[in-house]
Design an enzyme around this catalytic site. Structure first.
Site, mmCIF file in Angstrom:
data_model
loop_
_atom_site.group_PDB
_atom_site.id
_atom_site.type_symbol
_atom_site.label_atom_id
_atom_site.label_comp_id
_atom_site.label_asym_id
_atom_site.label_seq_id
_atom_site.Cartn_x
_atom_site.Cartn_y
_atom_site.Cartn_z
ATOM 1 N N LYS A 161 0.822 -1.095 -0.034
ATOM 2 C CA LYS A 161 0.016 -0.092 -0.101
ATOM 3 C C LYS A 161 0.921 1.264 0.057
ATOM 4 C CE LYS A 161 -2.515 1.721 3.581
ATOM 5 N NZ LYS A 161 -2.309 3.186 3.421
ATOM 6 N N ASP A 184 -3.486 4.269 -1.938
ATOM 7 C CA ASP A 184 -4.411 4.684 -0.752
ATOM 8 C C ASP A 184 -4.795 5.889 -0.809
ATOM 9 O OD1 ASP A 184 -5.777 4.965 1.117
ATOM 10 O OD2 ASP A 184 -4.306 4.439 2.903
ATOM 11 N N LYS A 231 -7.936 7.483 -1.570
ATOM 12 C CA LYS A 231 -9.140 7.839 -0.859
ATOM 13 C C LYS A 231 -9.755 8.941 -1.683
ATOM 14 C CE LYS A 231 -7.850 6.503 3.843
ATOM 15 N NZ LYS A 231 -6.308 6.244 3.800
ATOM 16 N N ALA A 281 -12.445 11.559 -2.865
ATOM 17 C CA ALA A 281 -13.558 11.977 -2.153
ATOM 18 C C ALA A 281 -14.520 12.971 -2.712
ATOM 19 C CB ALA A 281 -13.499 12.222 -0.824
ATOM 20 N N ILE A 290 -16.782 14.924 -6.370
ATOM 21 C CA ILE A 290 -17.576 14.610 -7.409
ATOM 22 C C ILE A 290 -16.927 13.937 -8.531
ATOM 23 C CG2 ILE A 290 -18.916 16.723 -6.888
ATOM 24 C CD1 ILE A 290 -17.492 18.033 -9.505
ATOM 25 N N GLY A 291 -17.860 13.156 -9.255
ATOM 26 C CA GLY A 291 -17.214 12.317 -10.450
ATOM 27 C C GLY A 291 -16.109 12.731 -11.310
ATOM 28 N N ASN A 292 -16.478 13.956 -11.667
ATOM 29 C CA ASN A 292 -15.630 14.488 -12.687
ATOM 30 C C ASN A 292 -14.351 15.089 -12.114
ATOM 31 O OD1 ASN A 292 -15.135 15.972 -15.493
ATOM 32 N ND2 ASN A 292 -15.039 17.784 -14.103
ATOM 33 N N TYR A 331 -5.118 0.786 17.391
ATOM 34 C CA TYR A 331 -4.867 -0.463 16.885
ATOM 35 C C TYR A 331 -5.319 -1.808 17.435
ATOM 36 C CZ TYR A 331 -0.790 2.163 15.001
ATOM 37 O OH TYR A 331 -0.315 3.083 14.149
HETATM 38 O O1 S5P Z 1 -9.228 3.924 8.530
HETATM 39 C C1 S5P Z 1 -8.104 3.874 8.299
HETATM 40 C C2 S5P Z 1 -7.815 3.641 6.630
HETATM 41 C C3 S5P Z 1 -6.643 3.679 6.090
HETATM 42 S S1 S5P Z 1 -6.489 3.385 4.530
HETATM 43 N N1 S5P Z 1 -7.078 3.957 9.256
HETATM 44 C C4 S5P Z 1 -5.713 4.079 8.026
HETATM 45 O O2 S5P Z 1 -4.795 3.921 9.208
HETATM 46 N N2 S5P Z 1 -5.396 3.851 7.100
HETATM 47 C C5 S5P Z 1 -4.114 3.932 6.450
HETATM 48 O O3 S5P Z 1 -3.566 2.719 6.905
HETATM 49 C C6 S5P Z 1 -3.352 5.062 6.873
HETATM 50 O O4 S5P Z 1 -3.425 6.096 5.826
HETATM 51 C C7 S5P Z 1 -1.849 4.502 6.771
HETATM 52 O O5 S5P Z 1 -1.344 4.709 5.878
HETATM 53 C C8 S5P Z 1 -1.973 2.962 7.320
HETATM 54 C C9 S5P Z 1 -1.909 2.733 8.785
HETATM 55 O O6 S5P Z 1 -0.649 2.878 9.215
HETATM 56 P P1 S5P Z 1 -0.105 2.747 10.575
HETATM 57 O O7 S5P Z 1 1.348 3.045 10.596
HETATM 58 O O8 S5P Z 1 -0.723 3.290 11.584
HETATM 59 O O9 S5P Z 1 -0.133 1.361 10.695
#
Ligand code: S5P
Length: 257
Positions: A57, A88, A90, A92, A94-96, A208
């Site tokens: 990612k 990653d 994300k 967010a 409008i479509g265009n 976490y």
């Molecule tokens: O809800 C989310 C979605 C994503 S994609 N929470 C997140 O932490 N992430 C991503 O996962 C975030 O942008 C980062 O790249 C990774 C988590 O990193 P860590 O160092 O906290 O494990």
């Protein structure tokens, strides 16, 4: 409950088929998030993590020395070690706008990231526009249905509507960024960030859980580990530990159900 390989056979999207198949072949449900700011470090991590992961990612826009060679080399490494590149991003908007961000600009994400993701907040038409760009390049998309950060707003109605939206575009949307299993449909793949052996949180709202909690208790498919791996003293050793823990949890989940 079906194995990853059995689920691969039910999918239509080429990225979903490839991903579930390679997870089975490499015995890994580990995705590493390499949130580093230098190209050389990104490529070196990709190389050393390659054997342990199913998905790498990226956050390509945090690189301070991005150039086109970065993604060419990343693609070579992905081919060599047989993993999927997931940007990653994300989306967010409008479509265009979202489709321009996907296809154009400096990064041309659609050209090298087989997998990327979008928030559902802008509505279904935005996903339709992304699909128009991505499907012809044999790419796939994940929708962010839940988040790992404290106080986030993605739950309840929002999450349920996101699952609904994914079903509407299931030839392109192959799964979710989420914290729990959201659907029994075996073709959708559940990815969960916020994974660390120690659990706990960081100082900026990240929360976490352990691989076991995410896979066995919450029923997800792929764990995403960032700092838990790339800040370790021995990165390869740590990746191997997460790979083994993730795989063991998967086997445990399979025999329990
Ligand atoms: O809800 C989310 C979605 C994503 S994609 N929470 C997140 O932490 N992430 C991503 O996962 C975030 O942008 C980062 O790249 C990774 C988590 O990193 P860590 O160092 O906290 O494990």
């Amino acid at each position: 409950m079906l194995t990853y390989l059995e689920r691969a056979k039910l999918c239509n999207n080429p990225v979903a088929i490839k991903l579930l198949s390679l997870m089975d072949a490499k015995k890994t449900n580990l995705s590493v998030s390499v949130d580093v700011t230098r190209k050389e470090e990104l490529l070196s991590l990709a190389n050393s993590l390659g054997p342990s992961i199913c998905v790498l990612k990226t956050h390509i826009d945090i690189l301070e020395d991005f150039d086109n060679e970065t993604v060419t080399m990343l693609q070579q490494i992905a081919k060599q070690h047989n993993f999927i590149i997931f940007e990653d991003r994300k989306f967010a908007d409008i479509g265009n706008t979202a489709s321009l961000q996907y296809e154009k600009g400096i990064y041309h994400i659609a050209d090298w990231a087989q997998l990327t993701n979008a928030h559902s907040v802008a509505g279904a038409d935005s996903i339709a526009s992304l699909k128009k760009v991505g499907l012809q390049k044999n790419n796939a998309m994940l929708l962010v249905a839940e988040m790992s950060s404290q106080g986030n707003l993605a739950h309840g109605y929002y999450t349920a509507e996101t699952v609904q939206m994914a079903s509407q575009y299931s030839d392109f949307v192959i799964g979710f960024i989420c914290q729990h299993k959201l659907t029994e449909n075996p073709t959708f793949i559940h990815f969960t960030p916020g994974i660390k052996f120690s659990g706990g949180e960081d100082a900026q709202g990240q929360q976490y859980r352990t691989p076991h909690q995410a896979i066995v208790e919450a029923g997800i498919d792929i764990i995403i580990v960032g700092r838990g791996i790339y800040t370790a003293t021995s990165i390869q050793h740590e990746a191997k530990k997460y790979q083994e823990a993730g795989w063991e949890a998967y086997l445990q989940k399979m025999s329990l159900l």
